[in-house]
Write an enzyme that holds these catalytic residues in place. Sequence first.
Site, mmCIF file in Angstrom:
data_model
loop_
_atom_site.group_PDB
_atom_site.id
_atom_site.type_symbol
_atom_site.label_atom_id
_atom_site.label_comp_id
_atom_site.label_asym_id
_atom_site.label_seq_id
_atom_site.Cartn_x
_atom_site.Cartn_y
_atom_site.Cartn_z
ATOM 1 N N CYS A 2 0.856 -1.174 0.000
ATOM 2 C CA CYS A 2 0.000 0.000 0.000
ATOM 3 C C CYS A 2 0.894 1.227 0.000
ATOM 4 C CB CYS A 2 -0.847 0.044 1.267
ATOM 5 S SG CYS A 2 -1.739 -1.475 1.571
ATOM 6 N N ARG A 27 1.142 1.878 -5.953
ATOM 7 C CA ARG A 27 1.424 0.885 -4.914
ATOM 8 C C ARG A 27 0.188 0.052 -4.556
ATOM 9 N NH1 ARG A 27 6.232 2.039 -2.269
ATOM 10 N NH2 ARG A 27 5.593 0.778 -0.505
ATOM 11 N N TRP A 74 -3.839 -1.949 -1.439
ATOM 12 C CA TRP A 74 -3.876 -3.152 -2.274
ATOM 13 C C TRP A 74 -4.071 -4.281 -1.291
ATOM 14 C CZ3 TRP A 74 -0.954 -7.662 -3.241
ATOM 15 C CH2 TRP A 74 -1.147 -8.263 -4.491
ATOM 16 N N ASN A 100 1.370 0.456 6.028
ATOM 17 C CA ASN A 100 1.802 -0.379 4.914
ATOM 18 C C ASN A 100 2.639 -1.508 5.496
ATOM 19 O OD1 ASN A 100 2.787 -1.371 2.409
ATOM 20 N ND2 ASN A 100 4.560 -0.033 2.561
ATOM 21 N N GLY A 101 2.335 -2.755 5.135
ATOM 22 C CA GLY A 101 3.084 -3.893 5.681
ATOM 23 C C GLY A 101 2.120 -4.898 6.280
ATOM 24 N N GLU A 476 11.096 -10.817 -21.905
ATOM 25 C CA GLU A 476 10.663 -9.563 -21.282
ATOM 26 C C GLU A 476 9.540 -8.918 -22.108
ATOM 27 O OE1 GLU A 476 10.415 -7.784 -18.885
ATOM 28 O OE2 GLU A 476 10.150 -5.737 -19.600
ATOM 29 N N LYS A 480 5.654 -7.999 -21.018
ATOM 30 C CA LYS A 480 4.998 -6.692 -21.198
ATOM 31 C C LYS A 480 3.646 -6.888 -21.870
ATOM 32 C CE LYS A 480 6.749 -4.667 -19.103
ATOM 33 N NZ LYS A 480 7.977 -4.941 -18.414
ATOM 34 N N GLU A 483 1.093 -8.393 -19.488
ATOM 35 C CA GLU A 483 0.682 -7.489 -18.414
ATOM 36 C C GLU A 483 -0.343 -6.458 -18.870
ATOM 37 O OE1 GLU A 483 4.200 -6.640 -15.382
ATOM 38 O OE2 GLU A 483 4.809 -6.346 -17.452
ATOM 39 N N HIS A 499 11.438 -28.072 -30.981
ATOM 40 C CA HIS A 499 11.478 -29.146 -29.985
ATOM 41 C C HIS A 499 10.153 -29.287 -29.235
ATOM 42 C CE1 HIS A 499 15.728 -29.843 -30.679
ATOM 43 N NE2 HIS A 499 15.874 -28.516 -30.707
ATOM 44 N N LYS A 601 2.553 -2.037 -8.226
ATOM 45 C CA LYS A 601 3.906 -1.669 -8.626
ATOM 46 C C LYS A 601 4.976 -2.320 -7.759
ATOM 47 C CE LYS A 601 6.815 0.774 -11.093
ATOM 48 N NZ LYS A 601 7.076 0.243 -12.435
HETATM 49 C C1 F6R Z 1 6.864 -6.074 -14.857
HETATM 50 C C2 F6R Z 1 7.234 -5.599 -13.541
HETATM 51 C C3 F6R Z 1 7.483 -6.599 -12.472
HETATM 52 C C4 F6R Z 1 8.680 -6.161 -11.618
HETATM 53 C C5 F6R Z 1 8.884 -7.110 -10.433
HETATM 54 C C6 F6R Z 1 10.085 -6.693 -9.598
HETATM 55 O O1 F6R Z 1 6.626 -5.029 -15.760
HETATM 56 O O2 F6R Z 1 7.321 -4.422 -13.328
HETATM 57 O O3 F6R Z 1 7.678 -7.881 -12.987
HETATM 58 O O4 F6R Z 1 9.820 -6.135 -12.416
HETATM 59 O O5 F6R Z 1 7.741 -7.119 -9.634
HETATM 60 O O6 F6R Z 1 9.928 -5.402 -9.118
HETATM 61 P P1 F6R Z 1 11.145 -4.519 -8.657
HETATM 62 O O7 F6R Z 1 11.977 -4.223 -9.847
HETATM 63 O O8 F6R Z 1 10.520 -3.291 -8.068
HETATM 64 O O9 F6R Z 1 11.899 -5.324 -7.645
#
Ligand code: F6R
Length: 606
Positions: A2, A27, A74, A100-101, A476, A480, A483, A499, A601
């Site tokens: 959060c 967050r 969240w 938060n936590g 990667e 994207k 997501e 394969h 995030k």
């Molecule tokens: C994907 C994304 C997540 C973060 C992952 C790690 O677009 O953003 O997969 O890369 O949750 O987050 P950080 O980099 O903040 O440790």
Amino acid sequence: MCGISAIASYKPVAEKLFQCLINLEYRGYDSCGMALFDQQSLKLRKNIGNVEEVGAKERFFEMSGNTGIAHTRWATHGGVSTENSHPHSSNDQNFVIVHNGIFSNYKTLRKSLKNKGYQFHSDTDTEVFANLLQEEFKKTPHVEQAFCQAIEHLQGSYAIAMITTHQPDVVFAVKKDSPLVLGINDGTNYVSSDINAFIAETNDTVIIDDEEYVIMTKDNFQVKRLVDGQEVKKKIIKVQWDRQTAQRGGFSHYMLKEIFDQPQTVRNALHIPEEEIGKIAQKFLDKKQSYFVGVGTTYYVAMIGTYLFSQYAGLHVPAISSDEFPSLIPTDQNNHVLFFSQSGETYDTRMAIRKAMEGGAATSAIVNVVGSSISQTVEDCIFQGSGPEICVVSTKAALSQIIILWQIALKVGELNGNLTAEQAHQFRENFNSFPETLETMINEESGFIRDLAAKTFHVRSWLFMGKGIYYPIALESALKMKEVTYLHAEGLPAGFLKHGTLAMVDDSMYCLFFLPYREDSELYHSTMNAIEEVKARNGKIIAFCTEDDKEAQEILDHYFIIPKISPELTPLLEIVLAQLFSYYSALHLGLNIDKPRNLAKSVTVG
Ligand code: F6R
């Protein structure tokens, strides 16, 4: 997971507090609330929905008061409901908190408070602390003491901000294993989970460490140690993120803005001081075995690192996903682990760091958020200086990490003799022009990519393929796509296709190939083989290729033209163009691009 914020000011804070919530919304965004001290009483409003919706519903702007706290949630403990959203108040309404936590012992605390007659109105772990404050204040009618005594009961992780009718102009805050920073301004001071909340107002920041608590008024702040109540003299750090970078600046989404920020964030990454690069590079030479660790996108950054180190430093450095690291890698003093994290708060990565440290390994990290937990835990940390990344999906932070990693690889290669000084110099020269190339490409290609996305956004299933370093780029890019579009996109090595996965290919299967230059002959030809395999089964093929690559263009259904630049830059260009492709696909699907469903995030829970 959060975001919390609090403000003490000489003027009304509702509007600024609301803005802090907007800035922290990445967050978590299932519910939010604010509490302000207003003429002798505490006023609290909260509801479910994102910040803008709740702000409008609850008329946050109409709240008056010069001291307040706010929270965007969240859900972890307790579902998404108004009752479970924060702030939470004590039974006597005299203490109001945001958290938060997770209080890991909340069930025991709740039971014992219930036995004392306290009532609970939510399913959250947080509410116990509000009532603990009331209980401790009954024993010691002194807010600071009661605050510290109540904290003594807590186990788990927390960043908490509290206001109380007993000291209406003061914000109390404390942290353990969750981030907490102060923003210091003239007559308006801030507490927050993240500097993003107030960066548009002040660059002066104080980072709070574990087991420290804060007493903050509009024109003063004190930081003290929980253990003995002694004041700690804290340094005010000037954070170099500018205000404009924190805002959307005319772009329709943060994701698009952050994609377009990349030429600048690459420049920043190229200007990381040499001694910081050198210090981490030395660790790869001092230790027998090193590892790269990250999770999600940063795991793919780690995988890209494996290829860069093999190419430039002649070293095999395995990449491990943070969530797997504790059960997979036994560490000791002969190891070094380099961690990657945009937020610096990711639970899985923090647990991997803990495991590495317990084994005695040397640790270092590349992190974006100044003052974050990970940056404070590892021995050496490079701050990547990418500025706030607000969109939930990572773009510019990941690219910057790759650029920094690449510089470390070059340095290690130079130090261990795998590269001559001239070779290293030449590679660096090539990279210096990358920001301009990237700028031109993003601007010139975005219209074309948008048009292509308009033709393909109906596609339900994608295969993204590449070989060598283009393989983690494909992974990667597929992440994207998943997501932001919620579509199936699978990344795999181009050579792996025959394969097994080839069985899926028919005329409804769309494949995106990360094709290197023809000059990168071996990689090029084996990727072309995979393209031919798809073509023979009538699969649809999109690929990146250069203007003069007529051989590829003849077989491709669609292609993105990339300029002829030095080969080591091509995968980086492709990763950015693939970000744009995902963005425009999601735009055509009308989805919530900056806040995809089910995601947040910083994932601070396990
Ligand atoms: C994907 C994304 C997540 C973060 C992952 C790690 O677009 O953003 O997969 O890369 O949750 O987050 P950080 O980099 O903040 O440790």
